[in-house]
Write a protein that holds these residues in place. Sequence first.
Motif, PDB file in Angstrom:
ATOM      1  N   HIS A 205       0.821  -1.221   0.000  1.00  0.00           N
ATOM      2  CA  HIS A 205       0.000   0.000   0.000  1.00  0.00           C
ATOM      3  C   HIS A 205       0.853   1.268   0.000  1.00  0.00           C
ATOM      4  CE1 HIS A 205       0.852  -0.490   4.268  1.00  0.00           C
ATOM      5  NE2 HIS A 205       0.387   0.724   4.518  1.00  0.00           N
ATOM      6  N   LYS A 206       2.166   1.118  -0.233  1.00  0.00           N
ATOM      7  CA  LYS A 206       3.054   2.280  -0.292  1.00  0.00           C
ATOM      8  C   LYS A 206       3.958   2.179  -1.519  1.00  0.00           C
ATOM      9  CE  LYS A 206       4.647   1.709   3.978  1.00  0.00           C
ATOM     10  NZ  LYS A 206       5.342   1.981   5.266  1.00  0.00           N
ATOM     11  N   VAL A 207       4.128   3.308  -2.208  1.00  0.00           N
ATOM     12  CA  VAL A 207       4.971   3.343  -3.396  1.00  0.00           C
ATOM     13  C   VAL A 207       5.948   4.503  -3.281  1.00  0.00           C
ATOM     14  CG1 VAL A 207       3.322   4.745  -4.742  1.00  0.00           C
ATOM     15  CG2 VAL A 207       5.037   3.355  -5.922  1.00  0.00           C
ATOM     16  N   LEU A 208       7.178   4.275  -3.728  1.00  0.00           N
ATOM     17  CA  LEU A 208       8.205   5.313  -3.789  1.00  0.00           C
ATOM     18  C   LEU A 208       8.572   5.556  -5.242  1.00  0.00           C
ATOM     19  CD1 LEU A 208      10.388   7.151  -2.393  1.00  0.00           C
ATOM     20  CD2 LEU A 208      11.935   5.187  -2.642  1.00  0.00           C
TER      21      LEU A 208
ATOM     22  N   LEU B  50       7.489  -1.840   0.380  1.00  0.00           N
ATOM     23  CA  LEU B  50       7.404  -0.726  -0.549  1.00  0.00           C
ATOM     24  C   LEU B  50       7.434  -1.222  -1.987  1.00  0.00           C
ATOM     25  CD1 LEU B  50       9.802   2.022   0.904  1.00  0.00           C
ATOM     26  CD2 LEU B  50       7.385   1.633   1.391  1.00  0.00           C
ATOM     27  N   TRP B  51       6.656  -0.567  -2.837  1.00  0.00           N
ATOM     28  CA  TRP B  51       6.756  -0.758  -4.280  1.00  0.00           C
ATOM     29  C   TRP B  51       7.645   0.358  -4.814  1.00  0.00           C
ATOM     30  CZ3 TRP B  51       2.628   1.048  -8.259  1.00  0.00           C
ATOM     31  CH2 TRP B  51       2.979   0.602  -9.553  1.00  0.00           C
ATOM     32  N   TYR B  52       8.706  -0.006  -5.523  1.00  0.00           N
ATOM     33  CA  TYR B  52       9.619   0.955  -6.124  1.00  0.00           C
ATOM     34  C   TYR B  52       9.268   1.057  -7.600  1.00  0.00           C
ATOM     35  CZ  TYR B  52      12.080   0.074  -1.763  1.00  0.00           C
ATOM     36  OH  TYR B  52      12.394  -0.060  -0.428  1.00  0.00           O
ATOM     37  N   ALA B  53       8.822   2.227  -8.035  1.00  0.00           N
ATOM     38  CA  ALA B  53       8.238   2.339  -9.370  1.00  0.00           C
ATOM     39  C   ALA B  53       8.678   3.622 -10.053  1.00  0.00           C
ATOM     40  CB  ALA B  53       6.709   2.305  -9.282  1.00  0.00           C
ATOM     41  N   THR B  54       8.666   3.598 -11.376  1.00  0.00           N
ATOM     42  CA  THR B  54       8.819   4.815 -12.161  1.00  0.00           C
ATOM     43  C   THR B  54       7.478   5.539 -12.198  1.00  0.00           C
ATOM     44  OG1 THR B  54       8.232   3.755 -14.253  1.00  0.00           O
ATOM     45  CG2 THR B  54      10.569   3.709 -13.613  1.00  0.00           C
ATOM     46  N   ASN B  55       7.495   6.774 -12.662  1.00  0.00           N
ATOM     47  CA  ASN B  55       6.237   7.532 -12.770  1.00  0.00           C
ATOM     48  C   ASN B  55       5.232   6.803 -13.655  1.00  0.00           C
ATOM     49  OD1 ASN B  55       7.389  11.047 -12.724  1.00  0.00           O
ATOM     50  ND2 ASN B  55       7.701   9.381 -11.287  1.00  0.00           N
ATOM     51  N   ILE B  56       5.668   6.365 -14.828  1.00  0.00           N
ATOM     52  CA  ILE B  56       4.718   5.773 -15.779  1.00  0.00           C
ATOM     53  C   ILE B  56       4.202   4.432 -15.282  1.00  0.00           C
ATOM     54  CG2 ILE B  56       6.395   4.569 -17.232  1.00  0.00           C
ATOM     55  CD1 ILE B  56       3.226   6.517 -18.376  1.00  0.00           C
ATOM     56  N   GLU B  57       4.986   3.706 -14.503  1.00  0.00           N
ATOM     57  CA  GLU B  57       4.502   2.444 -13.947  1.00  0.00           C
ATOM     58  C   GLU B  57       3.330   2.684 -12.998  1.00  0.00           C
ATOM     59  OE1 GLU B  57       8.423  -0.480 -14.020  1.00  0.00           O
ATOM     60  OE2 GLU B  57       8.153   0.883 -12.327  1.00  0.00           O
ATOM     61  N   ILE B  58       3.393   3.759 -12.243  1.00  0.00           N
ATOM     62  CA  ILE B  58       2.275   4.092 -11.353  1.00  0.00           C
ATOM     63  C   ILE B  58       1.045   4.471 -12.168  1.00  0.00           C
ATOM     64  CG2 ILE B  58       1.475   5.679  -9.563  1.00  0.00           C
ATOM     65  CD1 ILE B  58       4.424   5.941  -8.675  1.00  0.00           C
ATOM     66  N   VAL B  59       1.228   5.296 -13.187  1.00  0.00           N
ATOM     67  CA  VAL B  59       0.111   5.705 -14.043  1.00  0.00           C
ATOM     68  C   VAL B  59      -0.530   4.488 -14.700  1.00  0.00           C
ATOM     69  CG1 VAL B  59      -0.521   6.992 -16.116  1.00  0.00           C
ATOM     70  CG2 VAL B  59       1.057   8.005 -14.466  1.00  0.00           C
TER      71      VAL B  59
ATOM     72  N   ASN C  47       1.148   2.962   8.355  1.00  0.00           N
ATOM     73  CA  ASN C  47       0.720   1.558   8.412  1.00  0.00           C
ATOM     74  C   ASN C  47      -0.784   1.342   8.299  1.00  0.00           C
ATOM     75  OD1 ASN C  47      -0.205   2.422  10.908  1.00  0.00           O
ATOM     76  ND2 ASN C  47       1.500   1.490  12.048  1.00  0.00           N
ATOM     77  N   LYS C  48      -1.555   2.381   7.987  1.00  0.00           N
ATOM     78  CA  LYS C  48      -2.995   2.194   7.824  1.00  0.00           C
ATOM     79  C   LYS C  48      -3.278   1.684   6.420  1.00  0.00           C
ATOM     80  CE  LYS C  48      -4.464   5.626  11.233  1.00  0.00           C
ATOM     81  NZ  LYS C  48      -5.260   6.845  11.491  1.00  0.00           N
ATOM     82  N   ARG C  49      -3.643   0.426   6.320  1.00  0.00           N
ATOM     83  CA  ARG C  49      -3.759  -0.222   5.023  1.00  0.00           C
ATOM     84  C   ARG C  49      -5.030   0.155   4.271  1.00  0.00           C
ATOM     85  NH1 ARG C  49       0.257  -3.754   4.255  1.00  0.00           N
ATOM     86  NH2 ARG C  49      -0.833  -4.557   2.414  1.00  0.00           N
ATOM     87  N   GLN C  50      -5.884   0.975   4.872  1.00  0.00           N
ATOM     88  CA  GLN C  50      -7.066   1.446   4.137  1.00  0.00           C
ATOM     89  C   GLN C  50      -6.707   2.566   3.162  1.00  0.00           C
ATOM     90  OE1 GLN C  50      -6.490   1.799   7.441  1.00  0.00           O
ATOM     91  NE2 GLN C  50      -7.807   3.387   8.360  1.00  0.00           N
ATOM     92  N   TYR C  51      -5.452   3.017   3.172  1.00  0.00           N
ATOM     93  CA  TYR C  51      -5.012   4.085   2.283  1.00  0.00           C
ATOM     94  C   TYR C  51      -3.901   3.593   1.360  1.00  0.00           C
ATOM     95  CZ  TYR C  51      -7.267   6.954   5.888  1.00  0.00           C
ATOM     96  OH  TYR C  51      -8.151   7.491   6.779  1.00  0.00           O
ATOM     97  N   LEU C  52      -3.755   4.288   0.217  1.00  0.00           N
ATOM     98  CA  LEU C  52      -2.556   4.158  -0.602  1.00  0.00           C
ATOM     99  C   LEU C  52      -1.682   5.370  -0.317  1.00  0.00           C
ATOM    100  CD1 LEU C  52      -3.827   3.050  -4.135  1.00  0.00           C
ATOM    101  CD2 LEU C  52      -2.789   1.631  -2.359  1.00  0.00           C
ATOM    102  N   TYR C  53      -0.395   5.126  -0.154  1.00  0.00           N
ATOM    103  CA  TYR C  53       0.551   6.200   0.131  1.00  0.00           C
ATOM    104  C   TYR C  53       1.622   6.250  -0.958  1.00  0.00           C
ATOM    105  CZ  TYR C  53      -1.276   5.794   4.943  1.00  0.00           C
ATOM    106  OH  TYR C  53      -2.073   5.742   6.058  1.00  0.00           O
ATOM    107  N   MET C  54       1.994   7.450  -1.347  1.00  0.00           N
ATOM    108  CA  MET C  54       3.055   7.646  -2.326  1.00  0.00           C
ATOM    109  C   MET C  54       4.034   8.686  -1.810  1.00  0.00           C
ATOM    110  SD  MET C  54       2.830   9.268  -6.181  1.00  0.00           S
ATOM    111  CE  MET C  54       2.402  10.868  -5.446  1.00  0.00           C
TER     112      MET C  54
ATOM    113  N   GLY D   2      17.965  -0.639  -5.235  1.00  0.00           N
ATOM    114  CA  GLY D   2      16.723  -1.139  -5.820  1.00  0.00           C
ATOM    115  C   GLY D   2      15.651  -0.088  -5.986  1.00  0.00           C
ATOM    116  N   ILE D   3      16.069   1.154  -6.211  1.00  0.00           N
ATOM    117  CA  ILE D   3      15.132   2.271  -6.341  1.00  0.00           C
ATOM    118  C   ILE D   3      15.011   2.660  -7.811  1.00  0.00           C
ATOM    119  CG2 ILE D   3      14.869   4.747  -5.824  1.00  0.00           C
ATOM    120  CD1 ILE D   3      16.097   4.082  -3.054  1.00  0.00           C
TER     121      ILE D   3
END
Length: 266
Positions: A13-16, A211-220, A172-179, A38-39
Amino acid sequence: MPKVIVAFPGGKHKVLTLSYDDGRAADKRLVEIFNKHGIKGTFHINSGLLGQGDRLSADETASLYQGHEVAAHTVTHPTIARSPKEQLVEELFQDRKQLESIVPYTVRGLSYPNGSFNRYIKELLPFLGFEYSRVVETTGSFSMPDDWFEWKPTCHHKRDLMKLAEQFVNLNKRQYLYMMYVWGHSYEFDNDNNWDVIESFCEYIGGRDDLWYATNIEIVDYMKAFRNLQFSAASSFVYNPSVQTVWLQVDSRIVEVPGGAKVTLT
């Protein structure tokens, strides 16, 4: 009816994500730091300035950013809100064309040069093949963007980076997505003689299982795949028409919905 919310890949539920502008030589050191931990990053390039001064050449661009995202930043970095529409279209569309002759994928992202944009430019971008654009105004928060063409990052790396990183890691509140979204220019680390800032940040925040490590377009692309899911009226099943796997939280369970699959949710 089950309670269904989207999760990031693997049920996270968290992405960087990070993005850096201008394609300068200091990107070499920055990419090395990202890769070590790994970022993933998005690098916004002015195709008409490649090889000038300390800017990377086309060949260097093709090799350095593998595993990351190359995105547009206009051909010559003008203040586009002051440009006539003919030059505006040329600067944006030609940048895509020239970058796509260097990297083996469609370039669909942008950051506004000099932070310059307006509503007219935002409305034009989809017709030129863009799916998002980052601004320079920061939020200091970890919310997902409401407007992909006015994508506000969390912070510039000069502003409270480690403080915000610690806050982000402890969410740590899993009802939300965090970026958490960090932006800047790599040459600033040379100018300020503070490479330790980004090195310490990446060492602290990299390599975390939650954590999910993603590029901008991967999130989109991921959020678009979620929006394209076809749920039954009772949310008892879902069909994924895309090729991309989407993860859902269904009540307290994590459910994987592979591309092309119909999955029962009850």
